[in-house]
Design a protein around this motif. Structure first.
Motif, PDB file in Angstrom:
ATOM      1  N   VAL A   9       0.834  -1.203   0.000  1.00 14.76           N
ATOM      2  CA  VAL A   9       0.000   0.000   0.000  1.00 14.76           C
ATOM      3  C   VAL A   9       0.870   1.254   0.000  1.00 14.76           C
ATOM      4  O   VAL A   9       0.629   2.193  -0.761  1.00 14.76           O
ATOM      5  CB  VAL A   9      -0.956   0.008   1.213  1.00 14.76           C
ATOM      6  CG1 VAL A   9      -1.740   1.321   1.281  1.00 14.76           C
ATOM      7  CG2 VAL A   9      -1.910  -1.173   1.138  1.00 14.76           C
ATOM      8  N   ALA A  10       1.891   1.280   0.855  1.00 17.77           N
ATOM      9  CA  ALA A  10       2.707   2.491   1.011  1.00 17.77           C
ATOM     10  C   ALA A  10       3.532   2.796  -0.230  1.00 17.77           C
ATOM     11  O   ALA A  10       3.640   3.953  -0.638  1.00 17.77           O
ATOM     12  CB  ALA A  10       3.620   2.345   2.234  1.00 17.77           C
ATOM     13  N   ARG A  11       4.100   1.767  -0.841  1.00 11.56           N
ATOM     14  CA  ARG A  11       5.047   1.989  -1.934  1.00 11.56           C
ATOM     15  C   ARG A  11       4.529   1.570  -3.306  1.00 11.56           C
ATOM     16  O   ARG A  11       5.083   2.000  -4.322  1.00 11.56           O
ATOM     17  CB  ARG A  11       6.352   1.248  -1.631  1.00 11.56           C
ATOM     18  CG  ARG A  11       7.101   1.868  -0.462  1.00 11.56           C
ATOM     19  CD  ARG A  11       8.372   1.125  -0.114  1.00 11.56           C
ATOM     20  NE  ARG A  11       9.143   1.879   0.890  1.00 11.56           N
ATOM     21  CZ  ARG A  11      10.195   1.408   1.543  1.00 11.56           C
ATOM     22  NH1 ARG A  11      10.620   0.177   1.314  1.00 11.56           N
ATOM     23  NH2 ARG A  11      10.834   2.164   2.424  1.00 11.56           N
ATOM     24  N   ASN A  12       3.503   0.734  -3.354  1.00  7.91           N
ATOM     25  CA  ASN A  12       3.009   0.247  -4.641  1.00  7.91           C
ATOM     26  C   ASN A  12       1.555   0.622  -4.900  1.00  7.91           C
ATOM     27  O   ASN A  12       0.966   0.175  -5.885  1.00  7.91           O
ATOM     28  CB  ASN A  12       3.175  -1.274  -4.726  1.00  7.91           C
ATOM     29  CG  ASN A  12       4.629  -1.698  -4.669  1.00  7.91           C
ATOM     30  OD1 ASN A  12       5.143  -2.034  -3.616  1.00  7.91           O
ATOM     31  ND2 ASN A  12       5.307  -1.657  -5.801  1.00  7.91           N
ATOM     32  N   ASN A  13       0.982   1.421  -3.995  1.00  5.53           N
ATOM     33  CA  ASN A  13      -0.384   1.940  -4.186  1.00  5.53           C
ATOM     34  C   ASN A  13      -1.441   0.850  -4.347  1.00  5.53           C
ATOM     35  O   ASN A  13      -2.413   1.008  -5.085  1.00  5.53           O
ATOM     36  CB  ASN A  13      -0.444   2.896  -5.383  1.00  5.53           C
ATOM     37  CG  ASN A  13       0.477   4.089  -5.202  1.00  5.53           C
ATOM     38  OD1 ASN A  13       0.651   4.592  -4.100  1.00  5.53           O
ATOM     39  ND2 ASN A  13       1.083   4.536  -6.281  1.00  5.53           N
ATOM     40  N   ALA A  14      -1.249  -0.264  -3.652  1.00  7.55           N
ATOM     41  CA  ALA A  14      -2.257  -1.327  -3.708  1.00  7.55           C
ATOM     42  C   ALA A  14      -3.575  -0.813  -3.132  1.00  7.55           C
ATOM     43  O   ALA A  14      -3.592  -0.108  -2.126  1.00  7.55           O
ATOM     44  CB  ALA A  14      -1.785  -2.545  -2.918  1.00  7.55           C
ATOM     45  N   GLN A  27       5.454  10.678   1.008  1.00  3.61           N
ATOM     46  CA  GLN A  27       4.151  10.108   0.672  1.00  3.61           C
ATOM     47  C   GLN A  27       3.998   8.695   1.213  1.00  3.61           C
ATOM     48  O   GLN A  27       2.931   8.320   1.716  1.00  3.61           O
ATOM     49  CB  GLN A  27       3.978  10.106  -0.845  1.00  3.61           C
ATOM     50  CG  GLN A  27       2.696   9.460  -1.339  1.00  3.61           C
ATOM     51  CD  GLN A  27       2.578   9.517  -2.846  1.00  3.61           C
ATOM     52  OE1 GLN A  27       2.584  10.583  -3.436  1.00  3.61           O
ATOM     53  NE2 GLN A  27       2.495   8.352  -3.487  1.00  3.61           N
ATOM     54  N   GLU A  28       5.049   7.880   1.129  1.00  2.18           N
ATOM     55  CA  GLU A  28       4.938   6.495   1.579  1.00  2.18           C
ATOM     56  C   GLU A  28       4.663   6.408   3.074  1.00  2.18           C
ATOM     57  O   GLU A  28       3.956   5.493   3.528  1.00  2.18           O
ATOM     58  CB  GLU A  28       6.204   5.705   1.226  1.00  2.18           C
ATOM     59  CG  GLU A  28       7.464   6.180   1.911  1.00  2.18           C
ATOM     60  CD  GLU A  28       8.669   5.329   1.570  1.00  2.18           C
ATOM     61  OE1 GLU A  28       9.654   5.382   2.323  1.00  2.18           O
ATOM     62  OE2 GLU A  28       8.641   4.604   0.550  1.00  2.18           O
ATOM     63  N   VAL A  29       5.178   7.341   3.846  1.00  2.00           N
ATOM     64  CA  VAL A  29       4.926   7.336   5.289  1.00  2.00           C
ATOM     65  C   VAL A  29       3.475   7.707   5.570  1.00  2.00           C
ATOM     66  O   VAL A  29       2.799   7.078   6.396  1.00  2.00           O
ATOM     67  CB  VAL A  29       5.886   8.298   6.017  1.00  2.00           C
ATOM     68  CG1 VAL A  29       5.568   8.350   7.510  1.00  2.00           C
ATOM     69  CG2 VAL A  29       7.334   7.875   5.799  1.00  2.00           C
ATOM     70  N   VAL A  30       2.977   8.726   4.879  1.00  2.87           N
ATOM     71  CA  VAL A  30       1.586   9.154   5.065  1.00  2.87           C
ATOM     72  C   VAL A  30       0.631   8.039   4.652  1.00  2.87           C
ATOM     73  O   VAL A  30      -0.360   7.758   5.352  1.00  2.87           O
ATOM     74  CB  VAL A  30       1.306  10.440   4.271  1.00  2.87           C
ATOM     75  CG1 VAL A  30      -0.170  10.834   4.382  1.00  2.87           C
ATOM     76  CG2 VAL A  30       2.189  11.585   4.787  1.00  2.87           C
ATOM     77  N   ARG A  31       0.912   7.376   3.547  1.00  3.64           N
ATOM     78  CA  ARG A  31       0.060   6.281   3.105  1.00  3.64           C
ATOM     79  C   ARG A  31       0.045   5.152   4.136  1.00  3.64           C
ATOM     80  O   ARG A  31      -1.010   4.571   4.429  1.00  3.64           O
ATOM     81  CB  ARG A  31       0.529   5.747   1.743  1.00  3.64           C
ATOM     82  CG  ARG A  31       0.265   6.690   0.582  1.00  3.64           C
ATOM     83  CD  ARG A  31       0.626   6.038  -0.756  1.00  3.64           C
ATOM     84  NE  ARG A  31      -0.149   4.837  -1.017  1.00  3.64           N
ATOM     85  CZ  ARG A  31      -1.388   4.841  -1.499  1.00  3.64           C
ATOM     86  NH1 ARG A  31      -1.988   5.995  -1.774  1.00  3.64           N
ATOM     87  NH2 ARG A  31      -2.011   3.703  -1.712  1.00  3.64           N
ATOM     88  N   ALA A  32       1.201   4.837   4.674  1.00  7.66           N
ATOM     89  CA  ALA A  32       1.258   3.792   5.704  1.00  7.66           C
ATOM     90  C   ALA A  32       0.462   4.208   6.936  1.00  7.66           C
ATOM     91  O   ALA A  32      -0.266   3.388   7.526  1.00  7.66           O
ATOM     92  CB  ALA A  32       2.710   3.500   6.069  1.00  7.66           C
ATOM     93  N   VAL A  49      -0.959  16.618   3.960  1.00  5.69           N
ATOM     94  CA  VAL A  49       0.369  17.169   4.254  1.00  5.69           C
ATOM     95  C   VAL A  49       0.582  17.076   5.753  1.00  5.69           C
ATOM     96  O   VAL A  49      -0.112  17.732   6.543  1.00  5.69           O
ATOM     97  CB  VAL A  49       0.476  18.631   3.778  1.00  5.69           C
ATOM     98  CG1 VAL A  49       1.817  19.235   4.205  1.00  5.69           C
ATOM     99  CG2 VAL A  49       0.318  18.702   2.262  1.00  5.69           C
ATOM    100  N   VAL A  50       1.534  16.228   6.157  1.00  2.00           N
ATOM    101  CA  VAL A  50       1.791  15.969   7.577  1.00  2.00           C
ATOM    102  C   VAL A  50       3.210  16.428   7.909  1.00  2.00           C
ATOM    103  O   VAL A  50       4.174  15.832   7.418  1.00  2.00           O
ATOM    104  CB  VAL A  50       1.631  14.477   7.918  1.00  2.00           C
ATOM    105  CG1 VAL A  50       1.878  14.237   9.409  1.00  2.00           C
ATOM    106  CG2 VAL A  50       0.243  13.969   7.515  1.00  2.00           C
TER     107      VAL A  50
END
Length: 395
Positions: free
Chosen positions: A30-35, A105-110, A145-146
């Motif tokens: 999810v974080a890096r591959n947008n699953a 972005q990957e941290v926010v998605r996680a 935006v975090v």
């Protein structure tokens, strides 16, 4: 349980959340591959069940922390039914006070994924539509935006999570389709609507360890990749220095059966298999220096540590870290301290030590390769025409 559709490609495997079975591998997808992510039916059922308890408290006028009271020092102040929604919005606005550069972005998605999974566990009392909005934003690529600084740790990740919640109510900024914009506009473009928070929901969105978990999950993934690279580099160094493979004999490691050590010894033998340099070498020495002979012991200990931290994180990402917690079966609302970051803090310090040790022994192996007093038949500083060329002297 987690459902993953193996019929679709790697980047589009659908992950279904129930708060119980999320893995670090799925966090990475999810974080890096947008699953894409969705709620499992059991997660929906648990959300609906716990929400009924909150609605009962509101209708009956019961005293429950953060639902019909203020927060922290103000927990002894009663909040009227009419002000419950305002209370939840206010805590988001007051706590969204982070500073510094935006998180990757990957941290926010996680973080978004992990918060949704924790809520899906069914102990926070939020509405189903709140979690569906969070996942809708995640699947649409709307990333709040975090700011990178502001987490408390001892009280969970109140400030970073507040910036995510802020975007959900149509305030603050997000990154969407490569642009930074107002969250309300991004939601509109994606066909989503900001949510109006009701009782318990503001507190439930920000009470947790999801910032720590997100950073830790990505760090563990990177550490495992680093371990692979370190092992390959160690084998190449071992072969170049014409090491003695006897140190990797399985019998040596069977009598000290640490799992990581044994795995590393097997890996070294596998990677060295067929080495022409080692097959033709007749050693004059009976054993190698520590940096070659003790690769399984050092690398293996780091591997065990990384896997231990992975286990801690996989427990945490499937935990309820809210306060108070709502137990639907008995209808109880209990204040506790599951938001405290100590289990993660100790584990992640351990991870830092493990990774640094991989770097430390690698540095010493490099010294053996370039130092003419230690590198056997290799040219000084690994260069031809020494003197005319300095080679890797500055290493």
């Amino acid at each position: 349980m987690i459902e993953m559709d193996s019929a679709v490609n790697h980047n589009n495997r659908s992950i279904s959340l129930d708060g119980e079975h999320l893995t670090l591998e799925q966090v990475l997808l999810v974080a890096r591959n947008n699953a894409p992510v969705k709620l499992h039916i059991s997660g929906k059922e648990k959300l609906l069940k716990s929400r009924k308890i909150v609605e009962r408290i509101i209708s009956s006028g019961e005293v429950a922390y953060g639902i019909t009271t203020g927060f922290g020092k103000f927990s002894d102040i009663s909040i009227s039914t009419e002000d419950c929604s305002t209370l939840q919005k206010n805590i988001i606005m007051s706590h969204a006070c982070g500073v510094g550069e935006p998180l990757p972005q990957e941290v926010v998605r996680a973080m978004m994924l992990l918060r949704a999974n924790s809520l899906a566990k069914g102990y926070s009392g939020v509405r189903l539509e709140l979690v569906e909005l969070l996942l809708g934003m995640l699947n649409s690529g709307i990333h709040p935006v975090v700011p990178c600084k502001g987490s408390v740790g001892a009280s969970g990740d109140l400030i970073p999570l507040s910036h995510i919640a802020l975007a959900m109510i149509g305030m603050g900024e997000v990154e969407y389709q490569g642009k930074r914009m107002a969250s309300q506009e991004a939601l509109r473009q994606a066909g989503l609507c900001p949510i109006s928070l009701t009782a318990k929901e503001g507190l439930a969105l920000i009470n947790g360890t999801q910032y720590m978990c997100a950073l830790g999950s990505l760090a563990v993934a990177d550490a495992l990749e680093l371990f692979k690279s370190a092992s390959i580099a160690a084998v190449m160094t071992f072969e170049s220095l014409e090491g003695i493979p006897n140190a990797f004999d399985p019998r040596v490691h069977e009598v000290r059966p640490h799992q990581g050590q044994s795995l590393c010894a097997k890996l070294m033998l596998k990677l060295l298999q067929g080495s022409e340099l080692l097959e033709r070498k007749k050693h004059k020495r009976v054993q190698d220096a520590y940096t070659l002979r003790c690769i399984p012991q050092v690398h293996g200990a780091s591997l065990d540590a990384i896997n231990y931290v992975k286990g801690v994180l996989e427990t945490e990402i499937n935990s309820a870290t809210d306060n108070p917690l709502i137990f639907p079966d008995g209808g109880d609302v209990i204040s506790g301290g599951n938001f405290h970051g100590q289990p993660l803090a100790l584990a992640l310090d351990f991870l830092a030590m493990a990774v640094s040790e991989l770097g430390s022994i690698s540095e010493v192996r490099i010294e053996r390769m370039v130092n003419p007093s230690l590198n056997g038949e290799l040219p000084p500083f690994l260069t031809r025409n020494g003197g005319l060329n300095s080679g890797l002297m500055l290493l």
